[in-house]
Every structure is written in structure tokens, then in C-alpha cells.
Design a protein around this motif. Structure first.
Motif, PDB file in Angstrom:
ATOM      1  N   THR A  11       0.830  -1.196   0.000  1.00 32.69           N
ATOM      2  CA  THR A  11       0.000   0.000   0.000  1.00 32.69           C
ATOM      3  C   THR A  11       0.868   1.250   0.000  1.00 32.69           C
ATOM      4  OG1 THR A  11      -1.731  -1.194   1.162  1.00 32.69           O
ATOM      5  CG2 THR A  11      -1.881   1.196   1.214  1.00 32.69           C
ATOM      6  N   ASP A  12       2.028   1.193   0.675  1.00 33.08           N
ATOM      7  CA  ASP A  12       2.908   2.349   0.737  1.00 33.08           C
ATOM      8  C   ASP A  12       3.573   2.646  -0.603  1.00 33.08           C
ATOM      9  OD1 ASP A  12       2.302   2.610   3.404  1.00 33.08           O
ATOM     10  OD2 ASP A  12       4.144   1.641   4.108  1.00 33.08           O
ATOM     11  N   THR A  13       3.673   1.661  -1.509  1.00 39.97           N
ATOM     12  CA  THR A  13       4.359   1.893  -2.775  1.00 39.97           C
ATOM     13  C   THR A  13       3.491   2.628  -3.780  1.00 39.97           C
ATOM     14  OG1 THR A  13       3.706  -0.244  -3.711  1.00 39.97           O
ATOM     15  CG2 THR A  13       5.798  -0.166  -2.483  1.00 39.97           C
ATOM     16  N   ALA A  14       2.192   2.671  -3.581  1.00 37.45           N
ATOM     17  CA  ALA A  14       1.292   3.397  -4.469  1.00 37.45           C
ATOM     18  C   ALA A  14       0.418   4.308  -3.614  1.00 37.45           C
ATOM     19  CB  ALA A  14       0.415   2.427  -5.270  1.00 37.45           C
ATOM     20  N   THR A  15       0.136   5.463  -4.139  1.00 36.36           N
ATOM     21  CA  THR A  15      -0.707   6.402  -3.416  1.00 36.36           C
ATOM     22  C   THR A  15      -2.168   6.111  -3.711  1.00 36.36           C
ATOM     23  OG1 THR A  15       1.008   8.076  -3.604  1.00 36.36           O
ATOM     24  CG2 THR A  15      -1.211   8.854  -3.122  1.00 36.36           C
ATOM     25  N   ILE A  16      -2.983   6.090  -2.658  1.00 37.29           N
ATOM     26  CA  ILE A  16      -4.427   5.931  -2.826  1.00 37.29           C
ATOM     27  C   ILE A  16      -4.951   7.298  -3.281  1.00 37.29           C
ATOM     28  CG2 ILE A  16      -6.605   5.277  -1.733  1.00 37.29           C
ATOM     29  CD1 ILE A  16      -4.311   3.068  -1.789  1.00 37.29           C
ATOM     30  N   PRO A  17      -5.607   7.373  -4.428  1.00 37.61           N
ATOM     31  CA  PRO A  17      -6.073   8.673  -4.934  1.00 37.61           C
ATOM     32  C   PRO A  17      -7.090   9.333  -4.000  1.00 37.61           C
ATOM     33  CG  PRO A  17      -6.106   7.027  -6.667  1.00 37.61           C
ATOM     34  CD  PRO A  17      -5.840   6.300  -5.377  1.00 37.61           C
ATOM     35  N   GLU A  18      -7.123  10.639  -4.074  1.00 44.19           N
ATOM     36  CA  GLU A  18      -8.057  11.425  -3.269  1.00 44.19           C
ATOM     37  C   GLU A  18      -9.490  10.992  -3.555  1.00 44.19           C
ATOM     38  OE1 GLU A  18      -9.353  16.074  -2.710  1.00 44.19           O
ATOM     39  OE2 GLU A  18      -7.345  15.606  -3.452  1.00 44.19           O
ATOM     40  N   GLY A  19     -10.286  10.955  -2.496  1.00 45.61           N
ATOM     41  CA  GLY A  19     -11.696  10.600  -2.620  1.00 45.61           C
ATOM     42  C   GLY A  19     -11.993   9.139  -2.355  1.00 45.61           C
ATOM     43  N   TYR A  20     -10.968   8.283  -2.351  1.00 47.17           N
ATOM     44  CA  TYR A  20     -11.167   6.866  -2.055  1.00 47.17           C
ATOM     45  C   TYR A  20     -11.058   6.649  -0.556  1.00 47.17           C
ATOM     46  CZ  TYR A  20     -10.905   5.449  -6.944  1.00 47.17           C
ATOM     47  OH  TYR A  20     -11.153   5.281  -8.276  1.00 47.17           O
ATOM     48  N   VAL A  21     -11.963   5.838  -0.014  1.00 43.83           N
ATOM     49  CA  VAL A  21     -11.928   5.505   1.406  1.00 43.83           C
ATOM     50  C   VAL A  21     -11.822   4.000   1.562  1.00 43.83           C
ATOM     51  CG1 VAL A  21     -13.197   7.560   2.152  1.00 43.83           C
ATOM     52  CG2 VAL A  21     -14.447   5.484   1.601  1.00 43.83           C
ATOM     53  N   ARG A  22     -11.149   3.586   2.603  1.00 44.04           N
ATOM     54  CA  ARG A  22     -10.967   2.156   2.883  1.00 44.04           C
ATOM     55  C   ARG A  22     -12.311   1.537   3.225  1.00 44.04           C
ATOM     56  NH1 ARG A  22      -6.925  -1.336   5.703  1.00 44.04           N
ATOM     57  NH2 ARG A  22      -7.868  -3.376   5.354  1.00 44.04           N
ATOM     58  N   MET A  23     -12.583   0.399   2.632  1.00 46.32           N
ATOM     59  CA  MET A  23     -13.826  -0.318   2.894  1.00 46.32           C
ATOM     60  C   MET A  23     -13.657  -1.223   4.104  1.00 46.32           C
ATOM     61  SD  MET A  23     -15.032  -1.196  -0.965  1.00 46.32           S
ATOM     62  CE  MET A  23     -16.545  -1.940  -0.399  1.00 46.32           C
ATOM     63  N   PRO A  24     -14.710  -1.339   4.895  1.00 53.53           N
ATOM     64  CA  PRO A  24     -14.627  -2.255   6.041  1.00 53.53           C
ATOM     65  C   PRO A  24     -14.675  -3.702   5.560  1.00 53.53           C
ATOM     66  CG  PRO A  24     -16.853  -1.405   5.819  1.00 53.53           C
ATOM     67  CD  PRO A  24     -16.008  -0.683   4.784  1.00 53.53           C
ATOM     68  N   GLU A  25     -14.250  -4.595   6.424  1.00 46.62           N
ATOM     69  CA  GLU A  25     -14.413  -6.004   6.117  1.00 46.62           C
ATOM     70  C   GLU A  25     -15.884  -6.360   6.305  1.00 46.62           C
ATOM     71  OE1 GLU A  25     -11.540  -8.541   7.931  1.00 46.62           O
ATOM     72  OE2 GLU A  25      -9.890  -7.281   7.270  1.00 46.62           O
ATOM     73  N   GLY A  26     -16.281  -7.508   5.786  1.00 47.19           N
ATOM     74  CA  GLY A  26     -17.678  -7.927   5.863  1.00 47.19           C
ATOM     75  C   GLY A  26     -18.288  -8.052   4.485  1.00 47.19           C
ATOM     76  N   LEU A  27     -17.428  -8.215   3.471  1.00 47.14           N
ATOM     77  CA  LEU A  27     -17.882  -8.308   2.085  1.00 47.14           C
ATOM     78  C   LEU A  27     -17.924  -9.751   1.597  1.00 47.14           C
ATOM     79  CD1 LEU A  27     -15.675  -5.407   0.686  1.00 47.14           C
ATOM     80  CD2 LEU A  27     -18.100  -5.301   1.298  1.00 47.14           C
ATOM     81  N   GLY A  28     -17.849 -10.708   2.509  1.00 54.91           N
ATOM     82  CA  GLY A  28     -17.829 -12.103   2.091  1.00 54.91           C
ATOM     83  C   GLY A  28     -16.566 -12.379   1.296  1.00 54.91           C
ATOM     84  N   PHE A  29     -16.712 -13.030   0.151  1.00 58.27           N
ATOM     85  CA  PHE A  29     -15.557 -13.361  -0.685  1.00 58.27           C
ATOM     86  C   PHE A  29     -14.783 -12.114  -1.101  1.00 58.27           C
ATOM     87  CE2 PHE A  29     -13.419 -14.462  -4.662  1.00 58.27           C
ATOM     88  CZ  PHE A  29     -12.727 -15.591  -4.257  1.00 58.27           C
ATOM     89  N   GLY A  30     -15.475 -10.980  -1.229  1.00 60.54           N
ATOM     90  CA  GLY A  30     -14.822  -9.725  -1.606  1.00 60.54           C
ATOM     91  C   GLY A  30     -13.731  -9.290  -0.641  1.00 60.54           C
ATOM     92  N   ASP A  31     -13.770  -9.815   0.587  1.00 62.61           N
ATOM     93  CA  ASP A  31     -12.715  -9.484   1.548  1.00 62.61           C
ATOM     94  C   ASP A  31     -11.358  -9.992   1.093  1.00 62.61           C
ATOM     95  OD1 ASP A  31     -14.220  -7.987   3.321  1.00 62.61           O
ATOM     96  OD2 ASP A  31     -14.620  -9.671   4.667  1.00 62.61           O
ATOM     97  N   ARG A  32     -11.325 -10.911   0.150  1.00 66.09           N
ATOM     98  CA  ARG A  32     -10.043 -11.395  -0.388  1.00 66.09           C
ATOM     99  C   ARG A  32      -9.265 -10.265  -1.072  1.00 66.09           C
ATOM    100  NH1 ARG A  32     -10.487 -15.494   2.474  1.00 66.09           N
ATOM    101  NH2 ARG A  32     -11.449 -17.384   1.731  1.00 66.09           N
ATOM    102  N   LEU A  33      -9.960  -9.187  -1.445  1.00 65.86           N
ATOM    103  CA  LEU A  33      -9.308  -8.056  -2.118  1.00 65.86           C
ATOM    104  C   LEU A  33      -8.764  -7.016  -1.139  1.00 65.86           C
ATOM    105  CD1 LEU A  33     -11.810  -7.406  -5.045  1.00 65.86           C
ATOM    106  CD2 LEU A  33      -9.755  -8.838  -5.036  1.00 65.86           C
ATOM    107  N   GLN A  34      -9.017  -7.189   0.149  1.00 68.59           N
ATOM    108  CA  GLN A  34      -8.586  -6.194   1.138  1.00 68.59           C
ATOM    109  C   GLN A  34      -7.074  -6.021   1.117  1.00 68.59           C
ATOM    110  OE1 GLN A  34     -10.440  -4.129   2.615  1.00 68.59           O
ATOM    111  NE2 GLN A  34     -12.414  -5.055   3.056  1.00 68.59           N
ATOM    112  N   PRO A  35      -6.579  -4.824   1.388  1.00 63.48           N
ATOM    113  CA  PRO A  35      -7.350  -3.615   1.623  1.00 63.48           C
ATOM    114  C   PRO A  35      -7.970  -3.090   0.329  1.00 63.48           C
ATOM    115  CG  PRO A  35      -4.999  -3.142   1.775  1.00 63.48           C
ATOM    116  CD  PRO A  35      -5.135  -4.612   1.545  1.00 63.48           C
ATOM    117  N   LEU A  36      -9.270  -2.855   0.396  1.00 62.34           N
ATOM    118  CA  LEU A  36     -10.074  -2.429  -0.759  1.00 62.34           C
ATOM    119  C   LEU A  36     -10.625  -1.034  -0.481  1.00 62.34           C
ATOM    120  CD1 LEU A  36     -11.409  -3.317  -3.474  1.00 62.34           C
ATOM    121  CD2 LEU A  36     -13.273  -4.265  -2.098  1.00 62.34           C
ATOM    122  N   TYR A  37     -10.690  -0.230  -1.521  1.00 65.58           N
ATOM    123  CA  TYR A  37     -11.120   1.160  -1.384  1.00 65.58           C
ATOM    124  C   TYR A  37     -12.270   1.446  -2.346  1.00 65.58           C
ATOM    125  CZ  TYR A  37      -6.705   1.585   1.048  1.00 65.58           C
ATOM    126  OH  TYR A  37      -5.675   1.413   1.932  1.00 65.58           O
TER     127      TYR A  37
END
Length: 164
Positions: free
Chosen positions: A7-33
Motif C-alpha cells: 500500500t505504501d508503494t502506491a498512493t491511494i487517490p483522493e476521494g477513495y476511502v478504505r472499505m470495512p471487512e464484511g464483504l464475504g468473498f470480496g474481503d479477499r481483495l482487502q485492503p479495498l477502497y
């Protein structure tokens, strides 16, 4: 490389917020924004070690999961309604690799919402480079169908800023 190092090697663009866990299979993509506006939704992540295949590039399954979540969520916004939308069909064209440490995000290009079906197409991008194109069809079941997803579950995906 750890998740935090990736995560430190790429900047998260402005306006994106970290999504909470609780997405079922989608949590495999965490950290997801996510970034949500009245008419637009984008999901993204920094490609970390948990997302790559044996060749060291983003696994196609991670890209397809991201596209599936983004396409269905974009249709929720297009409908103005938080309700289940199971995937009927989803096609992908891989065009370039998603590299370790790079920020990848979705952009919905076309949405078409009908009474019982929705159609969405878009791209997964690394900057201006298209990593993958996607196109999907989704079903909007009646309440009698027995399919359900709580409004709260969909709000986890869309966030509190969703306009419904």
C-alpha cells in the motif's frame, strides 16, 4: 512485501476511502477502497502479495472479483435502490498485467437498467492503461424470489454516502 508495504508503494487517490471487512468473498481483495458519488462508483486496491499469481502479477480471479463487485454496485447506484443483483453473465478481456505495488481501479463506462435486468460494462485501470475490460448482465429478482441481501450488507459495499 507485506500488505502495508504494498500500500505504501502506491498512493491511494483522493476521494477513495478504505472499505470495512464484511464483504464475504470480496474481503479477499482487502485492503479495498471505494469512491462513490451520486452517479459513479469506483473500487480499487493496491496490488499486494495476496493478489498475485505465480508469475508475480495480479491474479485474474482478483481482477474478475473486483469487476463483478464494481459492475453490480454501479447498477445499484443506477437503480437508486439497494437490493440483490445476482450475476447472470460476466465476460472479461485481459489486456495488460496488473503489477505488484500498483494502484488498480474500476471505471464503469455503460449502465443500462431495465425492470428485472441490468447491464454494466467498464474497465479496470492502472493509471491510463487498461488492465481488463468487463461486461456483465445482472438480475433484479422480485421479493418473492427468496433471494435477499440486507440493505446493511449493500451499504457496506456502497458506504454511507450512497444516495438512497
Amino acid at each position: 512485501m507485506t500488505d502495508s508495504e504494498a500500500t505504501d508503494t502506491a498512493t491511494i487517490p483522493e476521494g477513495y476511502v478504505r472499505m470495512p471487512e464484511g464483504l464475504g468473498f470480496g474481503d479477499r481483495l482487502q485492503p479495498l477502497y471505494r469512491r462513490v458519488s451520486e452517479r459513479d462508483l469506483s473500487l480499487g486496491f493496491v496490488v499486494g502479495p495476496q493478489h498475485v499469481n505465480m508469475m508475480g502479477i495480479c491474479h485474474g480471479g482478483a481482477l474478475m472479483t473486483l469487476a463483478d463487485m464494481a459492475a453490480a454496485s454501479s447498477l445499484h447506484l443506477g437503480r437508486g435502490k439497494a437490493a440483490p443483483a445476482p450475476t447472470i453473465n460476466l465476460t472479461f478481456d485481459f489486456q495488460s498485467p496488473g503489477r505488484l505495488g500498483r494502484w488498480l481501479h474500476t471505471r464503469a463506462d455503460n449502465l443500462d437498467v431495465k425492470r428485472r435486468f441490468g447491464f454494466s460494462s467498464g474497465v479496470v485501470l492502472d493509471g491510463d492503461t487498461i488492465v481488463m475490460r468487463y461486461s456483465g448482465s445482472f438480475y433484479f429478482p422480485s421479493q418473492e424470489s427468496g433471494l435477499s441481501a440486507s440493505r446493511e450488507a449493500i451499504q457496506v459495499l456502497l458506504g454511507d454516502d450512497a444516495p438512497f
